[in-house]
Design a protein around this motif. Structure first.
Motif, PDB file in Angstrom:
ATOM      1  N   ASP A  35     -25.228  36.174 -14.899  1.00 21.37           N
ATOM      2  CA  ASP A  35     -25.721  35.463 -16.105  1.00 21.37           C
ATOM      3  C   ASP A  35     -25.045  34.047 -16.199  1.00 21.37           C
TER       4      ASP A  35
ATOM      5  N   LYS B   2     -15.664  36.505 -14.315  1.00 25.93           N
ATOM      6  CA  LYS B   2     -16.401  35.548 -15.058  1.00 25.93           C
ATOM      7  C   LYS B   2     -15.783  34.008 -14.424  1.00 25.93           C
ATOM      8  N   ARG B   4     -15.482  29.827 -15.585  1.00 24.17           N
ATOM      9  CA  ARG B   4     -15.823  28.882 -16.685  1.00 24.17           C
ATOM     10  C   ARG B   4     -15.911  27.549 -15.928  1.00 24.17           C
ATOM     11  N   GLU B  43     -20.705  29.153 -18.266  1.00 26.15           N
ATOM     12  CA  GLU B  43     -19.865  30.496 -18.209  1.00 26.15           C
ATOM     13  C   GLU B  43     -20.965  31.157 -17.210  1.00 26.15           C
ATOM     14  N   GLU B  45     -21.410  34.549 -15.096  1.00 22.04           N
ATOM     15  CA  GLU B  45     -20.998  36.194 -15.186  1.00 22.04           C
ATOM     16  C   GLU B  45     -21.137  36.428 -13.591  1.00 22.04           C
TER      17      GLU B  45
END
Lengths: 79, 79
Positions: A35, B2, B4, B43, B45
Motif C-alpha cells: 500500500d 512500513k 516513511r 507512507e 507498506e
C-alpha cells in the motif's frame, strides 16, 4: 523557529494518488509494495521564538488553510 | 514493514507552491511566516521484513520514481 507539518489523509479516505504510485511501482518491477499513501509535508520558517505560541499559531494555520480537517489529519513538530 | 519517505525540493530550487501558501497565510492574517517549503510525504507498506533489504528497495524506488533527484532530496525512515 521552524515547524514541520505533516498532512495525511484520514484512515478510510480513498487515496487515488497513492494507488497510482503503487501501480507504477509494481509496473517498474518493485514487488511487495502492499500500500502507498501520499501526504503533504510542509516546512514553515516562523519569526516566533516562543514554542507554545508557535505551536498554537501553526495549529490555527492547519485548521484554517493547510489541512482539510474533514478528510485529513495533521501533525506539527517544532524544531 | 512500513517506510516513511520525505521528498523535498533541494535548497535553491524555487518553490512556487510554498510561496503561494505563504502568501495565503499572510492574507489570512498569519504574520511572522518567513518562508514555506512544500514537499511530499509517502507512507509505503512493504511485504519485506528485513530492514536492510527494505531500505535498499525503497532507495531504488526513490531514485527511479518517487523523487526527481535533479531537483529533489529524499529521506527514508523505516518503522
Amino acid at each position: 523557529m521552524k515547524a514541520r507539518v505533516h498532512v495525511t489523509l484520514k484512515h478510510g479516505v480513498l487515496d487515488p494518488q497513492g494507488k497510482a504510485i503503487a501501480g507504477a511501482l509494481a509496473s517498474l518491477g518493485f514487488g511487495g509494495v502492499e500500500d502507498v499513501r501520499q501526504g503533504k509535508y510542509l516546512e514553515l520558517e516562523l519569526a516566533e521564538t516562543d514554542a507554545a505560541k508557535a505551536q498554537a499559531a501553526v495549529k490555527a494555520m492547519c485548521e484554517k488553510l493547510l489541512a482539510n480537517t474533514v478528510i485529513e489529519n495533521y501533525s506539527i513538530e517544532l524544531v
